[in-house]
Scaffold this motif. Structure first.
Motif, PDB file in Angstrom:
ATOM      1  N   THR A  50      -8.385  32.163   9.360  1.00 19.98           N
ATOM      2  CA  THR A  50      -9.095  31.242  10.246  1.00 19.98           C
ATOM      3  C   THR A  50      -9.229  29.857   9.620  1.00 19.98           C
ATOM      4  O   THR A  50      -9.161  28.834  10.313  1.00 19.98           O
ATOM      5  N   ILE A  51      -9.396  29.807   8.302  1.00 25.76           N
ATOM      6  CA  ILE A  51      -9.502  28.530   7.595  1.00 25.76           C
ATOM      7  C   ILE A  51      -8.140  27.835   7.482  1.00 25.76           C
ATOM      8  O   ILE A  51      -8.059  26.602   7.467  1.00 25.76           O
ATOM      9  N   TYR A  52      -7.074  28.615   7.447  1.00 25.26           N
ATOM     10  CA  TYR A  52      -5.726  28.118   7.123  1.00 25.26           C
ATOM     11  C   TYR A  52      -5.325  26.841   7.859  1.00 25.26           C
ATOM     12  O   TYR A  52      -4.832  25.897   7.214  1.00 25.26           O
ATOM     13  N   TYR A  69      -0.972  34.075  14.299  1.00 25.05           N
ATOM     14  CA  TYR A  69      -2.361  34.417  14.608  1.00 25.05           C
ATOM     15  C   TYR A  69      -2.458  34.994  16.017  1.00 25.05           C
ATOM     16  O   TYR A  69      -3.165  35.984  16.254  1.00 25.05           O
ATOM     17  N   GLY A  70      -1.726  34.394  16.952  1.00 26.33           N
ATOM     18  CA  GLY A  70      -1.736  34.894  18.324  1.00 26.33           C
ATOM     19  C   GLY A  70      -1.153  36.295  18.433  1.00 26.33           C
ATOM     20  O   GLY A  70      -1.731  37.169  19.100  1.00 26.33           O
ATOM     21  N   VAL A  71      -0.006  36.542  17.773  1.00 28.04           N
ATOM     22  CA  VAL A  71       0.597  37.875  17.777  1.00 28.04           C
ATOM     23  C   VAL A  71      -0.339  38.889  17.118  1.00 28.04           C
ATOM     24  O   VAL A  71      -0.495  40.018  17.606  1.00 28.04           O
ATOM     25  N   SER A  72      -0.977  38.479  16.025  1.00 26.93           N
ATOM     26  CA  SER A  72      -1.905  39.378  15.337  1.00 26.93           C
ATOM     27  C   SER A  72      -3.060  39.782  16.239  1.00 26.93           C
ATOM     28  O   SER A  72      -3.448  40.957  16.297  1.00 26.93           O
ATOM     29  N   MET A  73      -3.624  38.820  16.965  1.00 25.09           N
ATOM     30  CA  MET A  73      -4.749  39.123  17.856  1.00 25.09           C
ATOM     31  C   MET A  73      -4.317  40.053  18.994  1.00 25.09           C
ATOM     32  O   MET A  73      -5.060  40.937  19.407  1.00 25.09           O
ATOM     33  N   LEU A  74      -3.090  39.864  19.479  1.00 23.97           N
ATOM     34  CA  LEU A  74      -2.573  40.743  20.528  1.00 23.97           C
ATOM     35  C   LEU A  74      -2.440  42.176  20.011  1.00 23.97           C
ATOM     36  O   LEU A  74      -2.855  43.138  20.681  1.00 23.97           O
TER      37      LEU A  74
END
Length: 202
Positions: A50-52, A69-74
């Motif tokens: 999140t900080i990245y 990040y989007g793929v990870s959340m999916l």
């Protein structure tokens, strides 16, 4: 404040994703020894992921982060929805992500060598910790202890890549040292030449 991050976000996003999926899998099956380290790993991975974008050195790295990040959340959402009825979906995805996490320096190694910039592979401490962790799992998953071919293969890949990253760090450091020495010698020659030219004019 602080130095900008030159390393691609892959190590952070895959840690966040893998630890979450293994964590909910462990919670569902009441495997507490698996849950505790993955809960800690997810927390750290989530915070750093999140900080990245606020610390990334370029827009290109931030673009990589947005996709990952989007793929990870999916995948986190899919794992959360399916874990009670099909817990092995989460663990299978997590195992596949683990291979990527173990070998995260691989896409950056050629560029790190060409640009003489080891920071593209993360810190030396990251490479050393991942190398040690993967080596421990290789030993644990070997036929001599508790054979698991998937864990063995994925972590063996990590040992090879992380070990290569550590060797590459030494190579890059030596190249940089030689380059600095050559620049120093050239500067000394130029300075000597200037002194000789001045003396001849006098």
């Amino acid at each position: 404040g602080g130095a900008a991050i030159e390393m691609p976000p892959l190590a952070l996003t895959t840690q966040m994703l893998q630890c979450f999926l293994f964590g909910i899998y462990a919670y569902c099956l009441e495997m507490w020894t698996l849950l505790i380290p993955n809960a800690a790993g997810f927390t750290l991975g989530f915070v750093w992921s999140t900080i990245y974008p606020f610390k990334a050195a370029s827009d290109g790295l931030r673009s990589q982060w947005r996709v990952q990040y989007g793929v990870s959340m999916l995948l986190i959402l899919i794992g959360s929805v399916t874990v009670r009825r099909f817990p092995y979906i989460s663990s299978t995805i997590a195992a596949g992500v683990g291979v990527i996490m173990c070998t995260y320096p691989l896409p950056s190694m050629r560029r790190a060598y060409g640009e003489r910039n080891s920071n593209l592979m993360g810190s030396a401490a990251m490479n050393l910790c991942m190398f040690s962790t993967c080596l421990a799992w290789v030993i644990h998953s070997s036929p001599a202890v508790e054979y698991d071919v998937f864990v063995l293969v994925s972590n063996a890949a990590g040992v090879i890549v992380q070990g290569s990253a550590l060797v590459l760090r030494v190579v890059v450091a030596r190249r940089n040292a030689r380059g600095s020495q050559s620049r120093g010698e050239n500067a000394q020659l130029i300075l000597s030449g200037d002194k000789e030219s001045t003396a001849s004019l006098l």
